[in-house]
Design a protein around this motif. Structure first.
Motif, PDB file in Angstrom:
ATOM      1  N   VAL A  21      50.548  71.155  47.309  1.00 35.02           N
ATOM      2  CA  VAL A  21      51.513  72.259  47.186  1.00 35.02           C
ATOM      3  C   VAL A  21      50.844  73.516  46.638  1.00 35.02           C
ATOM      4  O   VAL A  21      51.064  74.648  47.094  1.00 35.02           O
ATOM      5  CB  VAL A  21      52.699  71.830  46.301  1.00 35.02           C
ATOM      6  CG1 VAL A  21      53.599  73.038  45.978  1.00 35.02           C
ATOM      7  CG2 VAL A  21      53.511  70.741  46.989  1.00 35.02           C
ATOM      8  N   GLN A  22      49.968  73.374  45.615  1.00 35.83           N
ATOM      9  CA  GLN A  22      49.274  74.527  45.015  1.00 35.83           C
ATOM     10  C   GLN A  22      48.380  75.237  46.027  1.00 35.83           C
ATOM     11  O   GLN A  22      48.321  76.454  46.120  1.00 35.83           O
ATOM     12  CB  GLN A  22      48.453  74.067  43.809  1.00 35.83           C
ATOM     13  CG  GLN A  22      49.313  73.664  42.615  1.00 35.83           C
ATOM     14  CD  GLN A  22      48.485  73.125  41.474  1.00 35.83           C
ATOM     15  OE1 GLN A  22      47.335  72.714  41.687  1.00 35.83           O
ATOM     16  NE2 GLN A  22      49.084  73.075  40.284  1.00 35.83           N
ATOM     17  N   VAL A  23      47.653  74.444  46.834  1.00 35.12           N
ATOM     18  CA  VAL A  23      46.780  75.034  47.857  1.00 35.12           C
ATOM     19  C   VAL A  23      47.606  75.818  48.856  1.00 35.12           C
ATOM     20  O   VAL A  23      47.256  76.938  49.287  1.00 35.12           O
ATOM     21  CB  VAL A  23      45.944  73.936  48.548  1.00 35.12           C
ATOM     22  CG1 VAL A  23      45.220  74.510  49.766  1.00 35.12           C
ATOM     23  CG2 VAL A  23      44.973  73.310  47.571  1.00 35.12           C
ATOM     24  N   ILE A  27      47.322  79.980  49.798  1.00 36.40           N
ATOM     25  CA  ILE A  27      47.132  80.468  51.173  1.00 36.40           C
ATOM     26  C   ILE A  27      48.263  81.419  51.558  1.00 36.40           C
ATOM     27  O   ILE A  27      48.042  82.474  52.176  1.00 36.40           O
ATOM     28  CB  ILE A  27      47.063  79.279  52.152  1.00 36.40           C
ATOM     29  CG1 ILE A  27      45.785  78.463  51.891  1.00 36.40           C
ATOM     30  CG2 ILE A  27      47.098  79.764  53.599  1.00 36.40           C
ATOM     31  CD1 ILE A  27      45.713  77.174  52.677  1.00 36.40           C
ATOM     32  N   ALA A  28      49.472  81.133  51.133  1.00 33.62           N
ATOM     33  CA  ALA A  28      50.623  81.981  51.459  1.00 33.62           C
ATOM     34  C   ALA A  28      50.492  83.361  50.805  1.00 33.62           C
ATOM     35  O   ALA A  28      50.792  84.399  51.420  1.00 33.62           O
ATOM     36  CB  ALA A  28      51.920  81.293  51.025  1.00 33.62           C
ATOM     37  N   VAL A  29      50.031  83.405  49.547  1.00 29.71           N
ATOM     38  CA  VAL A  29      49.860  84.684  48.843  1.00 29.71           C
ATOM     39  C   VAL A  29      48.815  85.548  49.530  1.00 29.71           C
ATOM     40  O   VAL A  29      48.976  86.757  49.728  1.00 29.71           O
ATOM     41  CB  VAL A  29      49.496  84.437  47.364  1.00 29.71           C
ATOM     42  CG1 VAL A  29      49.070  85.746  46.701  1.00 29.71           C
ATOM     43  CG2 VAL A  29      50.674  83.818  46.630  1.00 29.71           C
ATOM     44  N   VAL A  30      47.670  84.958  49.905  1.00 31.83           N
ATOM     45  CA  VAL A  30      46.608  85.713  50.558  1.00 31.83           C
ATOM     46  C   VAL A  30      47.075  86.280  51.876  1.00 31.83           C
ATOM     47  O   VAL A  30      46.864  87.466  52.211  1.00 31.83           O
ATOM     48  CB  VAL A  30      45.359  84.809  50.752  1.00 31.83           C
ATOM     49  CG1 VAL A  30      44.325  85.518  51.617  1.00 31.83           C
ATOM     50  CG2 VAL A  30      44.777  84.418  49.412  1.00 31.83           C
ATOM     51  N   THR A  33      49.506  89.177  51.292  1.00 33.34           N
ATOM     52  CA  THR A  33      48.817  90.402  50.844  1.00 33.34           C
ATOM     53  C   THR A  33      48.192  91.135  52.011  1.00 33.34           C
ATOM     54  O   THR A  33      48.276  92.360  52.138  1.00 33.34           O
ATOM     55  CB  THR A  33      47.757  90.062  49.790  1.00 33.34           C
ATOM     56  OG1 THR A  33      48.382  89.395  48.690  1.00 33.34           O
ATOM     57  CG2 THR A  33      47.053  91.319  49.316  1.00 33.34           C
ATOM     58  N   ILE A  34      47.515  90.385  52.893  1.00 36.33           N
ATOM     59  CA  ILE A  34      46.877  91.003  54.055  1.00 36.33           C
ATOM     60  C   ILE A  34      47.917  91.647  54.948  1.00 36.33           C
ATOM     61  O   ILE A  34      47.753  92.762  55.464  1.00 36.33           O
ATOM     62  CB  ILE A  34      46.055  89.947  54.836  1.00 36.33           C
ATOM     63  CG1 ILE A  34      44.879  89.468  53.972  1.00 36.33           C
ATOM     64  CG2 ILE A  34      45.561  90.506  56.146  1.00 36.33           C
ATOM     65  CD1 ILE A  34      44.104  88.309  54.584  1.00 36.33           C
ATOM     66  N   ALA A  35      49.027  90.971  55.136  1.00 36.35           N
ATOM     67  CA  ALA A  35      50.086  91.511  56.001  1.00 36.35           C
ATOM     68  C   ALA A  35      50.673  92.794  55.423  1.00 36.35           C
ATOM     69  O   ALA A  35      50.898  93.779  56.141  1.00 36.35           O
ATOM     70  CB  ALA A  35      51.173  90.446  56.195  1.00 36.35           C
TER      71      ALA A  35
END
Length: 393
Positions: A21-23, A27-30, A33-35
């Protein structure tokens, strides 16, 4: 025992699930941010002065008109006298009178007696010297008469031969002539000493300090106060050599002066001298200005000196924002930025005055990042100087 083993396997499975879940969250935050960054770049405001493309820069330019300009500058100076003069009598004696004007700050006229030393000793010395002159004259007259008699007697005996020097008493006459000359010099010195018992100066002056009083025994060569000549006051102000060259000032040019208190109207005075060296601390050169007659300034007063240079033709008046550096501006030529050196002749809070040069499509008055030097630019607005022909875009 079996239950313990089963509980251990359940705990291991829970820890593995939490890690996954942490991983996934990282990945969702990165990705988010890019979007968001891409969305801002596509829809965000590029800011004033920049085009929507990376290669473009939008600028405002100024189109100046050449005109005549007289550069000016204000500097601060201090009033001072060329030198202070000590109240030092040349003869000694007891002070018998003191002028009521011998007070600090008092103005005295040329030749006005400030104090008097007892003259009797000097009167007697003069009488004695004059008596010695009279005695020397009498002896010389007697010797010359005797010499004439000896010369006549010689000519009666030796009519064809000149009288020898000893017969004509030439040595005696020369010695008495020297004695008479020395006696006259002593008499003149005695007369001079007698005159010096009345202390005065031969120019208008202001008393700075005095310690002379009646009954005081004054010694020759000792200072008892000081004064300065009122016509020796001047203003000394410092100016940067580049400003002196820019204004093209020289000895004899007129300036306007005003005192720090605003107690008097501006006065016009000439530059009497320019300093020959720079101050080792300030790196400024002295400008020396003679004070005009009727001024009321005293030493130590600060004064504002308003300098006006000589009128110069073919000068551009640019907004101060046009300066890229202290000696250069940006201009637009063929849609490109160019850094152009300029000759600055004057500057004030709002404008800079430079010698005329080729402005091409205009002098940039917008802020320009140096990274845009090689890129093309777009002129948004062209502002023309007042009186210039053509329409502003």
């Amino acid at each position: 025992m079996k239950r313990v083993v089963e509980a251990f396997h359940v705990a291991k499975g829970s820890e593995k699930a939490i890690g996954l879940v942490q991983v996934a969250l990282v990945i969702a935050v990165v990705v988010g941010t890019i979007a968001i960054t891409k969305i801002i770049r596509l829809t965000g405001d590029n800011g004033p002065g920049y085009s929507s493309t990376q290669a473009g820069l939008v600028v405002d330019v100024f189109l100046p008109k050449a005109a005549s300009h007289t550069p000016t500058l204000e500097i601060t100076g201090e009033v001072s006298a060329r030198a202070g003069v000590a109240l030092t009598p040349q003869v000694g004696g007891r002070v018998v009178s003191v002028s009521p004007k011998l007070e600090p700050g008092a103005l005295v006229e040329a030749g006005e007696v400030l104090f008097t030393i007892e003259p009797r000793d000097y009167e007697l010395a003069l009488e004695q010297a004059e008596a010695e002159v009279a005695a020397a004259e009498s002896d010389l007259l007697q010797t010359r008469a005797n010499a004439d008699n000896f010369i006549r007697d010689w000519k009666r005996v030796f009519p064809d031969k000149p009288a020898p020097a000893l017969v004509a008493k030439e040595p005696q006459v020369q010695a008495l002539e020297a004695r008479l000359k020395a006696a006259k010099a002593v008499a003149e010195r005695a007369k001079l000493d007698l005159a010096r018992t009345r202390f005065s100066v031969d120019y208008p002056a202001r008393i700075v300090a005095s310690s002379v009083e009646r009954g005081q025994l004054a010694a020759a060569g000792v200072s008892y106060g000081s004064l300065y000549a009122t016509d020796s006051l001047r203003i000394t102000a410092g100016i940067a050599p580049k400003d002196l060259a820019r204004l093209q000032l020289d000895v004899g040019d007129q300036v306007r002066i005003s005192d720090e208190f605003g107690a008097s109207d501006d006065a016009v005075a000439p530059i009497t001298q320019l300093g020959g060296v720079l101050d080792s601390r300030t790196r400024l050169q002295d400008v020396i200005i003679a004070l005009p007659e009727g001024h009321t300034l005293v030493p130590g007063t600060f004064a504002t000196v308003k300098l006006s240079g000589h009128a110069q033709d073919n000068i551009y008046k640019l907004p101060i924002s046009a300066l890229a550096t202290a000696t250069s501006v940006w201009r637009v030529k063929n849609t490109k930025l160019e850094d152009i050196a300029v000759d600055v002749v004057d500057i004030d809070n709002d404008h800079v005055y430079v010698r005329a040069f080729d402005v091409a499509d205009g002098v940039v008055i917008s802020e320009v990042p140096t990274s845009f030097v090689a890129r093309s630019v777009t002129i948004r607005k062209a502002i023309r100087a007042e009186g210039a022909s053509g329409e502003a875009s």
